[in-house]
Design a protein around this motif. Sequence first.
Motif, PDB file in Angstrom:
ATOM      1  N   SER A 154      -8.526   2.522 -13.462  1.00  0.00           N
ATOM      2  CA  SER A 154      -7.808   3.779 -13.235  1.00  0.00           C
ATOM      3  C   SER A 154      -7.681   4.082 -11.752  1.00  0.00           C
ATOM      4  O   SER A 154      -8.526   3.687 -10.939  1.00  0.00           O
ATOM      5  N   PHE A 155      -6.618   4.782 -11.412  1.00  0.00           N
ATOM      6  CA  PHE A 155      -6.398   5.151 -10.014  1.00  0.00           C
ATOM      7  C   PHE A 155      -7.523   6.048  -9.508  1.00  0.00           C
ATOM      8  O   PHE A 155      -7.921   5.965  -8.341  1.00  0.00           O
ATOM      9  N   VAL A 156      -8.065   6.887 -10.395  1.00  0.00           N
ATOM     10  CA  VAL A 156      -9.137   7.802 -10.002  1.00  0.00           C
ATOM     11  C   VAL A 156     -10.359   7.034  -9.502  1.00  0.00           C
ATOM     12  O   VAL A 156     -11.042   7.457  -8.563  1.00  0.00           O
ATOM     13  N   ALA A 157     -10.613   5.849 -10.080  1.00  0.00           N
ATOM     14  CA  ALA A 157     -11.799   5.077  -9.722  1.00  0.00           C
ATOM     15  C   ALA A 157     -11.740   4.553  -8.294  1.00  0.00           C
ATOM     16  O   ALA A 157     -12.784   4.356  -7.660  1.00  0.00           O
ATOM     17  N   ILE A 158     -10.541   4.323  -7.795  1.00  0.00           N
ATOM     18  CA  ILE A 158     -10.430   3.758  -6.448  1.00  0.00           C
ATOM     19  C   ILE A 158     -10.188   4.820  -5.384  1.00  0.00           C
ATOM     20  O   ILE A 158     -10.177   4.517  -4.193  1.00  0.00           O
ATOM     21  N   VAL A 159     -10.001   6.070  -5.816  1.00  0.00           N
ATOM     22  CA  VAL A 159      -9.717   7.153  -4.845  1.00  0.00           C
ATOM     23  C   VAL A 159     -10.830   7.317  -3.809  1.00  0.00           C
ATOM     24  O   VAL A 159     -10.541   7.429  -2.608  1.00  0.00           O
ATOM     25  N   PRO A 160     -12.124   7.340  -4.186  1.00  0.00           N
ATOM     26  CA  PRO A 160     -13.164   7.535  -3.162  1.00  0.00           C
ATOM     27  C   PRO A 160     -13.121   6.475  -2.059  1.00  0.00           C
ATOM     28  O   PRO A 160     -13.226   6.800  -0.869  1.00  0.00           O
ATOM     29  N   GLY A 161     -12.964   5.193  -2.438  1.00  0.00           N
ATOM     30  CA  GLY A 161     -12.890   4.141  -1.434  1.00  0.00           C
ATOM     31  C   GLY A 161     -11.673   4.287  -0.548  1.00  0.00           C
ATOM     32  O   GLY A 161     -11.740   4.091   0.675  1.00  0.00           O
ATOM     33  N   LEU A 162     -10.538   4.655  -1.147  1.00  0.00           N
ATOM     34  CA  LEU A 162      -9.316   4.849  -0.382  1.00  0.00           C
ATOM     35  C   LEU A 162      -9.458   6.002   0.612  1.00  0.00           C
ATOM     36  O   LEU A 162      -9.030   5.907   1.772  1.00  0.00           O
ATOM     37  N   LEU A 163     -10.053   7.091   0.152  1.00  0.00           N
ATOM     38  CA  LEU A 163     -10.207   8.260   1.027  1.00  0.00           C
ATOM     39  C   LEU A 163     -11.110   7.949   2.215  1.00  0.00           C
ATOM     40  O   LEU A 163     -10.838   8.384   3.340  1.00  0.00           O
ATOM     41  N   CYS A 164     -12.179   7.203   1.963  1.00  0.00           N
ATOM     42  CA  CYS A 164     -13.070   6.826   3.071  1.00  0.00           C
ATOM     43  C   CYS A 164     -12.337   5.944   4.084  1.00  0.00           C
ATOM     44  O   CYS A 164     -12.479   6.118   5.303  1.00  0.00           O
ATOM     45  N   THR A 165     -11.541   4.998   3.581  1.00  0.00           N
ATOM     46  CA  THR A 165     -10.783   4.127   4.483  1.00  0.00           C
ATOM     47  C   THR A 165      -9.761   4.927   5.277  1.00  0.00           C
ATOM     48  O   THR A 165      -9.606   4.745   6.489  1.00  0.00           O
ATOM     49  N   LEU A 166      -9.048   5.831   4.607  1.00  0.00           N
ATOM     50  CA  LEU A 166      -8.070   6.667   5.299  1.00  0.00           C
ATOM     51  C   LEU A 166      -8.727   7.548   6.353  1.00  0.00           C
ATOM     52  O   LEU A 166      -8.205   7.702   7.465  1.00  0.00           O
ATOM     53  N   ALA A 167      -9.873   8.130   6.009  1.00  0.00           N
ATOM     54  CA  ALA A 167     -10.582   8.977   6.973  1.00  0.00           C
ATOM     55  C   ALA A 167     -11.044   8.160   8.178  1.00  0.00           C
ATOM     56  O   ALA A 167     -10.955   8.611   9.327  1.00  0.00           O
ATOM     57  N   GLY A 168     -11.524   6.936   7.915  1.00  0.00           N
ATOM     58  CA  GLY A 168     -11.933   6.072   9.013  1.00  0.00           C
ATOM     59  C   GLY A 168     -10.771   5.719   9.922  1.00  0.00           C
ATOM     60  O   GLY A 168     -10.900   5.718  11.153  1.00  0.00           O
ATOM     61  N   LEU A 169      -9.617   5.444   9.338  1.00  0.00           N
ATOM     62  CA  LEU A 169      -8.427   5.138  10.129  1.00  0.00           C
ATOM     63  C   LEU A 169      -7.985   6.339  10.955  1.00  0.00           C
ATOM     64  O   LEU A 169      -7.572   6.202  12.114  1.00  0.00           O
ATOM     65  N   TRP A 170      -8.064   7.531  10.363  1.00  0.00           N
ATOM     66  CA  TRP A 170      -7.670   8.748  11.085  1.00  0.00           C
ATOM     67  C   TRP A 170      -8.583   8.977  12.287  1.00  0.00           C
ATOM     68  O   TRP A 170      -8.114   9.308  13.378  1.00  0.00           O
ATOM     69  N   LEU A 171      -9.879   8.789  12.092  1.00  0.00           N
ATOM     70  CA  LEU A 171     -10.817   8.949  13.203  1.00  0.00           C
ATOM     71  C   LEU A 171     -10.597   7.894  14.282  1.00  0.00           C
ATOM     72  O   LEU A 171     -10.646   8.192  15.481  1.00  0.00           O
ATOM     73  N   MET A 172     -10.344   6.649  13.862  1.00  0.00           N
ATOM     74  CA  MET A 172     -10.108   5.591  14.833  1.00  0.00           C
ATOM     75  C   MET A 172      -8.823   5.847  15.606  1.00  0.00           C
ATOM     76  O   MET A 172      -8.728   5.556  16.808  1.00  0.00           O
ATOM     77  N   HIS A 173      -7.829   6.408  14.934  1.00  0.00           N
ATOM     78  CA  HIS A 173      -6.581   6.754  15.623  1.00  0.00           C
ATOM     79  C   HIS A 173      -6.852   7.780  16.713  1.00  0.00           C
ATOM     80  O   HIS A 173      -6.331   7.685  17.824  1.00  0.00           O
ATOM     81  N   GLY A 174      -7.683   8.758  16.393  1.00  0.00           N
ATOM     82  CA  GLY A 174      -8.024   9.753  17.405  1.00  0.00           C
ATOM     83  C   GLY A 174      -8.773   9.141  18.579  1.00  0.00           C
ATOM     84  O   GLY A 174      -8.623   9.573  19.723  1.00  0.00           O
TER      85      GLY A 174
END
Length: 295
Positions: A116-136
Amino acid sequence: MTRSILAGLLAGALWGLVFVLPRLIPAFSSTEVTLGRYSVYGLIAVFACLSSWRSHRAAFTPALLGQALWLGLLGNVLYFTLLVFAVRWAGTGLTGLIIGTIPIWVMLLGRPKHLSFVAIVPGLLCTLAGLWLMHGAVAGQQVGSQFNAGLLCALAALLCWTAYAILNARFLQRQPALSNVVWTNALGLATLLGTLPLFLLSEPGFLQRLNSSQGLAFIAISLAMGGGASWLATWLWNRASQTLPTSLTGQLIVSETLFALAYGYAYEQRWPGGMEWLAVALFVLGISLSIRAHR
């Protein structure tokens, strides 16, 4: 599954080298760096094929070689040429950041139906947050006049490798009996053919530069990238791709970003800043959560 995950992580560690090693030989063009890397990879594949030809020759069908040819061009020659231009023009940090989004696209596009898409959301959110911080963290870095061209090269490389990762995994999963060594060597042979036109694009004085102070460094780096970051990394990645869901192997690509950042910091002789440390922690957490979801 554990061995396949370790294989994917080790492939990422080897691939991370290509974000830094080209910067050690500025006398050679991006095309020449690509030529050096994949000529070595192709020659290793040739010798490996010759040594095992009797046992593996039946596997080298026209269909297999045709598949290897276009995937080798897409995921090796074209991708790496664009990557080298991006690293030199836009820097290791921003290029690594853009390439670091590959796991998101592969994870979304390659998600198995039973997960399910819900199962992969936590990993995706962590990756997105890491990318956002690295962009900054990298947003304030100075850029040169070729920055926009480097940015476009990084985006094009992103598209190439996302397509390669998905298509290669789907092909391998349809061929469970295909030997990993055979497919790795087939990709090497195809990549060697793809590098031949690059000889025509090499800049004048290539042979003279081989005799310069950077000539030995070019040869050593070509051997490291062709043997380690190409043949061995491809073998490791194919092993992971053949047994793991595409969405999980996609998340394992984050390890390439982590190692690229680590090598970049070592090259620049500095420690990560606060936001960079937090981004790295989120990347690692994203991988861990994704593995847990797939288990």
